[in-house]
Scaffold this motif. Structure first.
Motif, PDB file in Angstrom:
ATOM      1  N   GLU A 143      24.913  -8.758  36.095  1.00 16.62           N
ATOM      2  CA  GLU A 143      23.825  -9.935  34.981  1.00 16.62           C
ATOM      3  C   GLU A 143      22.319  -9.831  35.708  1.00 16.62           C
ATOM      4  O   GLU A 143      21.531 -10.695  34.699  1.00 16.62           O
ATOM      5  N   VAL A 144      22.552  -9.612  36.994  1.00 11.24           N
ATOM      6  CA  VAL A 144      20.458  -9.241  37.297  1.00 11.24           C
ATOM      7  C   VAL A 144      20.611  -7.669  36.973  1.00 11.24           C
ATOM      8  O   VAL A 144      20.574  -6.705  37.145  1.00 11.24           O
ATOM      9  N   ARG A 145      19.421  -7.473  36.589  1.00 10.52           N
ATOM     10  CA  ARG A 145      18.368  -6.560  36.359  1.00 10.52           C
ATOM     11  C   ARG A 145      18.405  -5.651  37.399  1.00 10.52           C
ATOM     12  O   ARG A 145      18.527  -5.292  38.979  1.00 10.52           O
ATOM     13  N   LEU A 146      18.553  -4.154  37.401  1.00 13.62           N
ATOM     14  CA  LEU A 146      18.744  -3.254  38.676  1.00 13.62           C
ATOM     15  C   LEU A 146      17.539  -3.291  39.063  1.00 13.62           C
ATOM     16  O   LEU A 146      17.755  -2.541  40.770  1.00 13.62           O
ATOM     17  N   GLN A 147      16.309  -2.686  38.878  1.00 12.29           N
ATOM     18  CA  GLN A 147      15.248  -3.058  38.876  1.00 12.29           C
ATOM     19  C   GLN A 147      15.162  -3.538  40.444  1.00 12.29           C
ATOM     20  O   GLN A 147      15.068  -3.629  41.517  1.00 12.29           O
ATOM     21  N   GLN A 148      15.717  -5.166  40.384  1.00 10.41           N
ATOM     22  CA  GLN A 148      15.657  -6.440  41.350  1.00 10.41           C
ATOM     23  C   GLN A 148      16.427  -5.645  42.347  1.00 10.41           C
ATOM     24  O   GLN A 148      16.490  -6.416  43.676  1.00 10.41           O
ATOM     25  N   GLN A 149      17.690  -5.470  42.133  1.00 11.67           N
ATOM     26  CA  GLN A 149      19.142  -5.225  43.249  1.00 11.67           C
ATOM     27  C   GLN A 149      18.150  -4.584  43.510  1.00 11.67           C
ATOM     28  O   GLN A 149      18.574  -4.342  45.218  1.00 11.67           O
ATOM     29  N   LEU A 150      18.179  -2.971  42.956  1.00  9.73           N
ATOM     30  CA  LEU A 150      17.084  -2.188  44.464  1.00  9.73           C
ATOM     31  C   LEU A 150      16.447  -2.541  44.523  1.00  9.73           C
ATOM     32  O   LEU A 150      16.573  -2.217  46.029  1.00  9.73           O
ATOM     33  N   GLU A 151      15.520  -3.288  44.469  1.00  8.45           N
ATOM     34  CA  GLU A 151      13.964  -3.626  45.049  1.00  8.45           C
ATOM     35  C   GLU A 151      14.482  -4.469  46.273  1.00  8.45           C
ATOM     36  O   GLU A 151      14.021  -4.297  47.915  1.00  8.45           O
ATOM     37  N   ASP A 152      15.653  -5.429  46.742  1.00  6.51           N
ATOM     38  CA  ASP A 152      15.957  -5.757  47.329  1.00  6.51           C
ATOM     39  C   ASP A 152      16.975  -5.571  48.623  1.00  6.51           C
ATOM     40  O   ASP A 152      17.172  -5.629  49.961  1.00  6.51           O
ATOM     41  N   PHE A 153      17.427  -4.159  47.589  1.00  7.17           N
ATOM     42  CA  PHE A 153      18.413  -3.527  48.568  1.00  7.17           C
ATOM     43  C   PHE A 153      17.144  -2.807  49.279  1.00  7.17           C
ATOM     44  O   PHE A 153      17.656  -2.671  51.091  1.00  7.17           O
ATOM     45  N   LEU A 154      16.577  -1.549  49.180  1.00  3.42           N
ATOM     46  CA  LEU A 154      15.429  -1.239  50.150  1.00  3.42           C
ATOM     47  C   LEU A 154      14.854  -1.925  50.531  1.00  3.42           C
ATOM     48  O   LEU A 154      13.936  -1.044  51.479  1.00  3.42           O
ATOM     49  N   TYR A 155      14.694  -3.384  50.797  1.00  2.00           N
ATOM     50  CA  TYR A 155      13.593  -4.453  51.127  1.00  2.00           C
ATOM     51  C   TYR A 155      14.671  -4.347  52.290  1.00  2.00           C
ATOM     52  O   TYR A 155      13.686  -4.428  53.759  1.00  2.00           O
ATOM     53  N   ARG A 156      15.906  -4.336  52.240  1.00  2.00           N
ATOM     54  CA  ARG A 156      16.666  -4.564  53.999  1.00  2.00           C
ATOM     55  C   ARG A 156      16.675  -3.101  54.748  1.00  2.00           C
ATOM     56  O   ARG A 156      16.679  -3.726  55.821  1.00  2.00           O
ATOM     57  N   LYS A 157      16.772  -2.091  53.497  1.00  2.00           N
ATOM     58  CA  LYS A 157      16.830  -1.358  54.551  1.00  2.00           C
ATOM     59  C   LYS A 157      15.527  -0.851  55.344  1.00  2.00           C
ATOM     60  O   LYS A 157      15.437  -0.565  56.362  1.00  2.00           O
ATOM     61  N   MET A 158      14.634  -1.487  54.655  1.00  2.00           N
ATOM     62  CA  MET A 158      12.659  -1.426  55.209  1.00  2.00           C
ATOM     63  C   MET A 158      12.906  -1.574  56.248  1.00  2.00           C
ATOM     64  O   MET A 158      12.083  -1.750  57.588  1.00  2.00           O
ATOM     65  N   VAL A 159      13.385  -3.167  55.894  1.00  2.00           N
ATOM     66  CA  VAL A 159      13.349  -3.982  57.636  1.00  2.00           C
ATOM     67  C   VAL A 159      13.850  -3.299  58.879  1.00  2.00           C
ATOM     68  O   VAL A 159      13.352  -3.769  59.830  1.00  2.00           O
ATOM     69  N   MET A 160      15.273  -2.949  58.519  1.00  2.00           N
ATOM     70  CA  MET A 160      15.613  -1.805  59.776  1.00  2.00           C
ATOM     71  C   MET A 160      14.802  -0.761  60.276  1.00  2.00           C
ATOM     72  O   MET A 160      14.927  -0.842  60.587  1.00  2.00           O
ATOM     73  N   LEU A 161      14.739   0.148  58.933  1.00  2.00           N
ATOM     74  CA  LEU A 161      13.539   0.634  59.588  1.00  2.00           C
ATOM     75  C   LEU A 161      12.931   0.959  60.180  1.00  2.00           C
ATOM     76  O   LEU A 161      12.297   2.000  61.075  1.00  2.00           O
ATOM     77  N   SER A 162      11.845  -0.024  60.081  1.00  5.17           N
ATOM     78  CA  SER A 162      11.069  -0.515  60.811  1.00  5.17           C
ATOM     79  C   SER A 162      11.063  -0.940  62.101  1.00  5.17           C
ATOM     80  O   SER A 162       9.999  -2.106  62.430  1.00  5.17           O
ATOM     81  N   ASP A 163      12.333  -1.767  62.102  1.00  9.14           N
ATOM     82  CA  ASP A 163      12.710  -3.267  63.513  1.00  9.14           C
ATOM     83  C   ASP A 163      11.921  -1.201  64.628  1.00  9.14           C
ATOM     84  O   ASP A 163      12.139  -0.553  64.799  1.00  9.14           O
ATOM     85  N   PRO A 164      11.096  -1.575  65.980  1.00  9.02           N
ATOM     86  CA  PRO A 164      11.216  -0.978  66.871  1.00  9.02           C
ATOM     87  C   PRO A 164      12.186  -0.780  67.634  1.00  9.02           C
ATOM     88  O   PRO A 164      11.988   0.558  67.742  1.00  9.02           O
ATOM     89  N   ASN A 165      12.912  -0.715  67.785  1.00 12.41           N
ATOM     90  CA  ASN A 165      14.360  -1.135  68.526  1.00 12.41           C
ATOM     91  C   ASN A 165      15.077   0.086  67.819  1.00 12.41           C
ATOM     92  O   ASN A 165      16.064   1.203  68.776  1.00 12.41           O
ATOM     93  N   PHE A 166      15.114  -0.460  66.288  1.00 14.64           N
ATOM     94  CA  PHE A 166      15.761   0.605  65.983  1.00 14.64           C
ATOM     95  C   PHE A 166      15.458   2.268  66.610  1.00 14.64           C
ATOM     96  O   PHE A 166      16.039   3.467  65.890  1.00 14.64           O
ATOM     97  N   THR A 204      19.313   4.363  32.000  1.00 14.50           N
ATOM     98  CA  THR A 204      20.321   5.067  31.133  1.00 14.50           C
ATOM     99  C   THR A 204      19.135   3.990  29.570  1.00 14.50           C
ATOM    100  O   THR A 204      17.964   2.695  30.480  1.00 14.50           O
ATOM    101  N   PRO A 205      18.861   3.896  28.580  1.00 13.67           N
ATOM    102  CA  PRO A 205      18.727   3.080  28.022  1.00 13.67           C
ATOM    103  C   PRO A 205      18.468   2.122  28.020  1.00 13.67           C
ATOM    104  O   PRO A 205      17.634   0.657  27.688  1.00 13.67           O
ATOM    105  N   SER A 206      19.938   1.419  28.040  1.00 10.80           N
ATOM    106  CA  SER A 206      19.943   0.315  28.534  1.00 10.80           C
ATOM    107  C   SER A 206      19.412  -1.040  30.186  1.00 10.80           C
ATOM    108  O   SER A 206      19.822  -1.512  30.318  1.00 10.80           O
ATOM    109  N   THR A 207      18.988   0.819  30.335  1.00  9.20           N
ATOM    110  CA  THR A 207      18.398  -0.311  31.881  1.00  9.20           C
ATOM    111  C   THR A 207      17.467  -0.979  31.853  1.00  9.20           C
ATOM    112  O   THR A 207      17.660  -2.203  32.483  1.00  9.20           O
ATOM    113  N   LEU A 208      16.840  -0.883  31.296  1.00  9.79           N
ATOM    114  CA  LEU A 208      15.384  -1.443  31.329  1.00  9.79           C
ATOM    115  C   LEU A 208      15.580  -3.016  30.482  1.00  9.79           C
ATOM    116  O   LEU A 208      15.955  -3.029  29.349  1.00  9.79           O
TER     117      LEU A 208
END
Length: 206
Positions: A80-103, A202-206
């Motif tokens: 029920e949630v747009r793919l763009q929003q789901q992916l951006e949320d996922f990539l944001y969490r990924k970015m938080v980890m990748l930007s952690d100095p200890n990591f 696919t065409p139904s994505t947007l």
């Protein structure tokens, strides 16, 4: 009866944290079990009771590193949630980890150690290969829902995450470049998402 177990767990955690600190400061080759024991304030025998070798200890740290990444990357497909929003949320969490100095520090140690000892890298790949990343499961669910085209989910996941790592991880790990600021991070996340959906959607994505 439970108290000794808790004490054992605390000692194991102290050893892991001490090893992380030593590996970060001195690298794999220059770190010894003696140094790790001293930093953890335990005996060398205690260290060996938990970890048979420095390689085994290092593998445990790499596994802990991966588990931390998996926690940040937790993702469940929501039709029920747009793919763009789901992916951006996922990539944001990924970015938080990748930007952690200890990591990033520990990743540098891991990369250096595995380059010099390919067998260690191969063992870790085999262990981690038993666990399917949640993004791959998410992609399969989106494909089954008709929102993404039929293609190799593993390749699709690599293409998506690889865009972040190419600018927000490997330059920082390998060349010491500064961590991206918030504006740069958001721009990269949005661009990576749009490129991914533009090619695989696919065409139904947007």
């Amino acid at each position: 009866m439970n108290q000794p177990q808790r004490q054992t767990d605390r000692k194991r955690e102290a050893i892991l944290q001490a090893a992380i600190e030593e590996f970060r400061q001195h690298g794999f080759d220059a770190t010894s079990m003696d140094k790790i024991a001293a930093t953890a304030a335990v005996s060398k025998r205690t260290v060996y009771n938990h970890f048979a070798s420095k390689d085994e200890l290092f593998s445990a740290i790499l596994l802990q590193l991966w588990q931390s990444a998996a926690t940040h990357e937790a993702l469940t497909y929501a039709p029920e949630v747009r793919l763009q929003q789901q992916l951006e949320d996922f990539l944001y969490r990924k970015m938080v980890m990748l930007s952690d100095p200890n990591f990033l520090d520990l990743s540098r140690v891991a990369v250096a150690a595995t380059i010099h000892t390919p067998d260690r890298a191969r063992d870790m790949v085999e262990k981690l290969g038993k666990n399917e990343p949640t993004i791959v499961t998410w992609i399969k669910a989106a494909q089954n829902d008709g929102k993404l085209i039929a293609a190799d989910p593993l390749l699709m996941a690599d293409m998506l995450v690889g865009q972040l790592k190419a600018m927000a991880f490997w330059p920082q790990v390998a060349m010491g470049q500064p961590i991206l600021n918030q504006q740069q991070q958001l721009a990269l996340i949005q661009t990576a998402t749009r490129m991914f959906l533009g090619y695989y959607g696919t065409p139904s994505t947007l």
